[in-house]
Design a protein around this motif. Sequence first.
Motif, short mmCIF file in Angstrom:
data_model
loop_
_atom_site.label_atom_id
_atom_site.label_comp_id
_atom_site.label_asym_id
_atom_site.label_seq_id
_atom_site.Cartn_x
_atom_site.Cartn_y
_atom_site.Cartn_z
N ASN A 2 -60.61 53.89 -7.03
CA ASN A 2 -59.53 54.83 -7.11
C ASN A 2 -60.29 56.28 -7.23
N ILE A 3 -60.12 57.16 -6.17
CA ILE A 3 -60.75 58.22 -6.16
C ILE A 3 -59.84 59.26 -5.81
N ASP A 4 -59.87 60.68 -6.72
CA ASP A 4 -58.94 61.80 -6.52
C ASP A 4 -59.26 62.82 -7.24
N PRO A 5 -59.51 63.94 -6.38
CA PRO A 5 -59.54 64.17 -4.98
C PRO A 5 -60.84 64.01 -4.71
N ALA A 6 -60.83 63.47 -3.10
CA ALA A 6 -62.13 63.33 -2.71
C ALA A 6 -62.74 64.51 -1.69
N TYR A 7 -62.66 65.65 -2.13
CA TYR A 7 -63.16 66.68 -1.27
C TYR A 7 -63.95 67.74 -2.33
N PHE A 8 -64.69 68.30 -1.69
CA PHE A 8 -65.54 69.53 -2.20
C PHE A 8 -64.67 70.54 -3.29
N THR A 9 -64.82 70.46 -4.45
CA THR A 9 -64.13 71.33 -5.37
C THR A 9 -65.03 72.46 -5.92
N TRP A 10 -66.13 72.42 -6.06
CA TRP A 10 -67.02 73.45 -6.79
C TRP A 10 -68.16 73.51 -6.09
N ASN A 143 -67.89 72.38 4.88
CA ASN A 143 -69.24 71.57 4.46
C ASN A 143 -69.54 70.60 5.50
N GLU A 144 -71.02 70.73 5.77
CA GLU A 144 -71.51 70.03 6.67
C GLU A 144 -72.86 69.22 6.45
N LEU A 145 -72.86 67.89 6.87
CA LEU A 145 -73.90 67.12 6.39
C LEU A 145 -74.92 67.05 7.51
N PHE A 146 -76.19 67.39 7.54
CA PHE A 146 -77.33 66.95 8.51
C PHE A 146 -77.93 65.73 8.37
N ALA A 147 -77.71 64.78 8.88
CA ALA A 147 -78.12 63.44 8.79
C ALA A 147 -78.87 62.77 9.76
N THR A 148 -79.71 61.78 9.58
CA THR A 148 -80.43 61.12 10.51
C THR A 148 -79.66 59.91 11.22
N TYR A 176 -72.04 64.21 16.55
CA TYR A 176 -70.94 64.82 15.32
C TYR A 176 -70.08 64.17 15.18
N LEU A 177 -69.49 63.94 13.84
CA LEU A 177 -68.27 63.40 13.52
C LEU A 177 -67.61 64.06 12.13
N THR A 178 -66.54 64.12 12.04
CA THR A 178 -65.81 64.84 10.92
C THR A 178 -65.40 63.53 9.84
N PHE A 179 -65.23 63.96 8.62
CA PHE A 179 -64.68 62.92 7.47
C PHE A 179 -63.46 63.75 7.09
N SER A 180 -62.49 62.60 6.81
CA SER A 180 -61.04 63.14 6.22
C SER A 180 -60.67 62.43 5.09
N ALA A 181 -59.81 63.08 4.18
CA ALA A 181 -59.69 62.34 2.86
C ALA A 181 -57.92 62.79 2.68
N GLY A 182 -57.27 61.71 2.62
CA GLY A 182 -55.76 62.02 2.23
C GLY A 182 -55.13 62.79 3.41
N GLY A 183 -55.85 62.51 4.61
CA GLY A 183 -55.21 63.08 5.84
C GLY A 183 -55.65 64.49 6.28
N GLN A 184 -56.51 64.93 5.28
CA GLN A 184 -57.20 66.21 5.59
C GLN A 184 -58.64 66.19 5.89
N VAL A 186 -62.19 67.10 5.54
CA VAL A 186 -62.87 67.88 4.38
C VAL A 186 -64.29 68.03 4.63
N ALA A 187 -64.95 67.70 5.67
CA ALA A 187 -66.58 67.89 6.09
C ALA A 187 -66.73 67.28 7.56
N GLY A 188 -67.93 67.80 7.80
CA GLY A 188 -68.27 67.33 9.22
C GLY A 188 -70.02 66.60 8.83
#
Length: 283
Positions: A2-10, A143-148, A176-184, A186-188
Amino acid sequence: MNIDPAYFTWYELLTTDMAAATKFYRDVVGWSALPSSTSRVPYTLFKAGDHATAGLLELPPEGLKMGARPRWMGYVGVKHVDAAADQIRRLGGAVYVPPTDSNIGRISVVTDSEGALFAVIGQPQVAVQQPEDSAKPGRFGWNELFATDLQKQSTFYREVLAWQRDDTEDRFANAYLTFSAGGQIVAGALKNSDPTPPFWLFYVNVEDIDAAVERVSAAGGRAGYNDAELPGGVRIAYCSDPQGATFALQGKRSHKQQVGWTTEWQEFSSRGQLVAPKSPAKK
């Protein structure tokens, strides 16, 4: 979980020279700086207007001994920090700082399963950034993740943070892909073909990208334009501050675009104008 909110906050900058970093970001982004009286170690709050947008602290000596370098770190808000840290371990990530009560809330500094550093925060004691704030000048806008391995990392963040994967156009599906949380959104996540270890990059909004890039150079940092124009005429510049922490700026251009060229610069491969640092002005 149960995670809330799952976005970058700080966001926090760990640096080797707090005074120099304070001056650099004040000059480049326009942030003001306010020393915190609630921390056991020297801690500064960066503010965009009246809103605290990031923290600044000295890179711990033990981190330097382990090879850590100045960097920006993002915090993702979770309901249960301890449970998130346990889940990260189970999925192949690492926990560098176990769940701890701090001046900004209960935190844990972790890495994903490829080693990209981030942190989780619960019960924040600071006025954290909300998603609707991400378009304002001086705030973190992306917010962007550089991943292998994008598939592996999309699974990791889905399991830990309940982020959903949103694929881009077919021609970018494997890159490239994007991530969403709660319909928003939040990151790529970008497939990183360079030998650089995976990492998170954070973008700060500026009103005039050309003027901001000039300020980076004048303050002793480095900046290189990306040649792609985003919706709304927004341009990106990849930057590093004088201590070596990488970040990005995004905003509209005011100057006439110059013809660019391909250049390799630190972690980034970009097409555009490379702006070399100028010597800081003598006082």
